[in-house]
Write an enzyme that holds these catalytic residues in place. Sequence first.
Site, PDB file in Angstrom:
ATOM      1  N   GLY A 177     -25.908   2.579   2.723  1.00 30.07           N
ATOM      2  CA  GLY A 177     -24.907   3.171   1.827  1.00 30.07           C
ATOM      3  C   GLY A 177     -25.237   2.795   0.397  1.00 30.07           C
ATOM      4  N   LYS A 213       0.857  -1.185   0.000  1.00 30.61           N
ATOM      5  CA  LYS A 213       0.000   0.000   0.000  1.00 30.61           C
ATOM      6  C   LYS A 213       0.888   1.228   0.000  1.00 30.61           C
ATOM      7  CE  LYS A 213      -4.468   1.014   0.442  1.00 30.61           C
ATOM      8  NZ  LYS A 213      -5.634   0.259  -0.049  1.00 30.61           N
ATOM      9  N   VAL A 236     -20.953   0.976  -4.979  1.00 30.83           N
ATOM     10  CA  VAL A 236     -21.172  -0.452  -4.741  1.00 30.83           C
ATOM     11  C   VAL A 236     -22.589  -0.714  -4.233  1.00 30.83           C
ATOM     12  CG1 VAL A 236     -20.358  -2.512  -3.541  1.00 30.83           C
ATOM     13  CG2 VAL A 236     -18.710  -0.756  -4.210  1.00 30.83           C
ATOM     14  N   GLY A 286     -23.809   4.098  -2.571  1.00 31.44           N
ATOM     15  CA  GLY A 286     -22.825   4.684  -3.473  1.00 31.44           C
ATOM     16  C   GLY A 286     -22.568   3.763  -4.646  1.00 31.44           C
TER      17      GLY A 286
HETATM   18  P1  NAD Z   1     -19.027   5.504  -2.343  1.00 32.71           P
HETATM   19  O1  NAD Z   1     -18.315   6.668  -1.764  1.00 32.71           O
HETATM   20  O2  NAD Z   1     -19.400   5.506  -3.778  1.00 32.71           O
HETATM   21  O3  NAD Z   1     -20.394   5.267  -1.525  1.00 32.71           O
HETATM   22  C1  NAD Z   1     -20.499   5.323  -0.161  1.00 32.71           C
HETATM   23  C2  NAD Z   1     -21.935   5.779   0.141  1.00 32.71           C
HETATM   24  O4  NAD Z   1     -22.140   5.688   1.543  1.00 32.71           O
HETATM   25  C3  NAD Z   1     -22.213   7.219  -0.270  1.00 32.71           C
HETATM   26  O5  NAD Z   1     -23.418   7.277  -1.007  1.00 32.71           O
HETATM   27  C4  NAD Z   1     -22.337   7.955   1.075  1.00 32.71           C
HETATM   28  O6  NAD Z   1     -23.250   9.037   1.027  1.00 32.71           O
HETATM   29  C5  NAD Z   1     -22.839   6.840   1.958  1.00 32.71           C
HETATM   30  N1  NAD Z   1     -22.603   7.035   3.381  1.00 32.71           N
HETATM   31  C6  NAD Z   1     -21.525   7.576   4.003  1.00 32.71           C
HETATM   32  N2  NAD Z   1     -21.699   7.555   5.340  1.00 32.71           N
HETATM   33  C7  NAD Z   1     -22.899   6.950   5.571  1.00 32.71           C
HETATM   34  C8  NAD Z   1     -23.614   6.607   6.729  1.00 32.71           C
HETATM   35  N3  NAD Z   1     -23.154   6.886   7.949  1.00 32.71           N
HETATM   36  N4  NAD Z   1     -24.802   5.977   6.580  1.00 32.71           N
HETATM   37  C9  NAD Z   1     -25.293   5.689   5.368  1.00 32.71           C
HETATM   38  N5  NAD Z   1     -24.641   5.989   4.213  1.00 32.71           N
HETATM   39  C10 NAD Z   1     -23.470   6.622   4.317  1.00 32.71           C
HETATM   40  O7  NAD Z   1     -18.158   4.235  -1.955  1.00 32.71           O
HETATM   41  P2  NAD Z   1     -18.204   2.787  -2.617  1.00 32.71           P
HETATM   42  O8  NAD Z   1     -17.157   2.701  -3.652  1.00 32.71           O
HETATM   43  O9  NAD Z   1     -19.605   2.424  -2.950  1.00 32.71           O
HETATM   44  O10 NAD Z   1     -17.696   1.903  -1.389  1.00 32.71           O
HETATM   45  C11 NAD Z   1     -18.563   1.568  -0.315  1.00 32.71           C
HETATM   46  C12 NAD Z   1     -17.797   0.773   0.719  1.00 32.71           C
HETATM   47  O11 NAD Z   1     -17.266  -0.403   0.133  1.00 32.71           O
HETATM   48  C13 NAD Z   1     -16.577   1.497   1.322  1.00 32.71           C
HETATM   49  O12 NAD Z   1     -16.430   1.109   2.665  1.00 32.71           O
HETATM   50  C14 NAD Z   1     -15.432   0.972   0.493  1.00 32.71           C
HETATM   51  O13 NAD Z   1     -14.206   1.040   1.206  1.00 32.71           O
HETATM   52  C15 NAD Z   1     -15.848  -0.455   0.278  1.00 32.71           C
HETATM   53  N6  NAD Z   1     -15.253  -1.074  -0.903  1.00 32.71           N
HETATM   54  C16 NAD Z   1     -15.457  -0.553  -2.130  1.00 32.71           C
HETATM   55  C17 NAD Z   1     -14.892  -1.170  -3.245  1.00 32.71           C
HETATM   56  C18 NAD Z   1     -15.121  -0.621  -4.634  1.00 32.71           C
HETATM   57  O14 NAD Z   1     -14.841  -1.334  -5.598  1.00 32.71           O
HETATM   58  N7  NAD Z   1     -15.622   0.578  -4.798  1.00 32.71           N
HETATM   59  C19 NAD Z   1     -14.117  -2.318  -3.099  1.00 32.71           C
HETATM   60  C20 NAD Z   1     -13.932  -2.861  -1.820  1.00 32.71           C
HETATM   61  C21 NAD Z   1     -14.511  -2.217  -0.728  1.00 32.71           C
END
Ligand code: NAD
Length: 357
Positions: free
Chosen positions: A188, A90, A192, A190
């Site tokens: 959440g 990392k 994913v 977002g």
């Molecule tokens: P993202 O930023 O697109 O979405 C996160 C969403 O969570 C946003 O819509 C935000 O408004 C919402 N949010 C934040 N705080 C919140 C709360 N307290 N309650 C409810 N909603 C809340 O992120 P993402 O890419 O969708 O990733 C989501 C999670 O999955 C993260 O923890 C990330 O580390 C993990 N993750 C993502 C990936 C990937 O491929 N994107 C891979 C592995 C792990």
Amino acid sequence: MNALHTSIHHSTVFDHPEMSGHEDVVFVHDRTNGLRAIIAVHDTTLGPALGGCRVWPYDHPGDALTDALRLSRGMTYKNALAGLDLGGGKAVIIADPRKDKTPALMEAFGRHVERLSGTYITAEDVGVTTGDMEAVARQTDHVRGTSATGLGDPSPYTALGVFEGIKASARHVFGSPDLDGRTVSVQGLGHVGHDVARRLHEAGARLIVSDIHVPAVLRAVDAFGAAAVDPAEAHMVEADIFAPCALGAGLNARTIPHIRARIVAGAANNQLQTPADGHALRKRGILYAPDYAINAGGVISIALATPGGDDTEVRQKTLSIGETLSAIFARSAREETTPERIADAMAEERLARAARA
Ligand code: NAD
């Protein structure tokens, strides 16, 4: 280009509490543009260390070191359990992604990645965009997730793996992976979370959705006929499955007593605030899908993407997340311990086998 070793507030790096056999920890200070970064290579037993680059305005370099050491070790476990022939590493850049990040800064980072001759392969993480990785790629080939090397946004693959993991969890707890008529609370929405919700909806599940960003909630309510709930109550609702897809540490002493679902399976990283929280879930009879096992689809897509854009191998490997989780759940029942402990053991066993070979 000038690199020099910076000092940090721990007495030595070697006795840092997060140091656990890391192979290389490189402190970068580029005098030409002020780049300050730490590249941590935890373990290359299985192959070059793949792990994202995070840009974050750490208050103190010591905090950046802690993050780099902890996250690089996490990547060793994640890559090993996902069946990738890659080690864990990392990088963290100490900078404000909104104010300090420039193409020149990312290019300087790329030059330092190049100096490691492929021991470390970088990719996107928090505070980094595909455009930033294009700048890195002007200086090194040891980068993934650019438009030339990648499949683009990894989120759809993460969501695919999470969906498979939810089905494997349902099979373990309810005796069937069928989600038709099951109720899932998705916290959440977002990149994913929305895609996980879409797949669940298509499989016939009833959705309860939540997000602090109201438009994301309205979109899911509209598209999937979902019911909306306050994000702070997402874990308390009457549901079969709770899918945390927002931020980490949502499973803790405050929330666990109120969870009504029998399964917790979602995309968020670092869901358990402490190891004790995993034991608390198990004691309550709630099945927990270890986060780094169920959300590996993204890293699989980054690791195995081919320039032509064919995603057959990526999909295959991502679909196997369900089998991995089924094996974890079965063994955790046999050995009467938590699934996350078994996930760690399986990763460690793969590393030990590779080290002997
Ligand atoms: P993202 O930023 O697109 O979405 C996160 C969403 O969570 C946003 O819509 C935000 O408004 C919402 N949010 C934040 N705080 C919140 C709360 N307290 N309650 C409810 N909603 C809340 O992120 P993402 O890419 O969708 O990733 C989501 C999670 O999955 C993260 O923890 C990330 O580390 C993990 N993750 C993502 C990936 C990937 O491929 N994107 C891979 C592995 C792990």
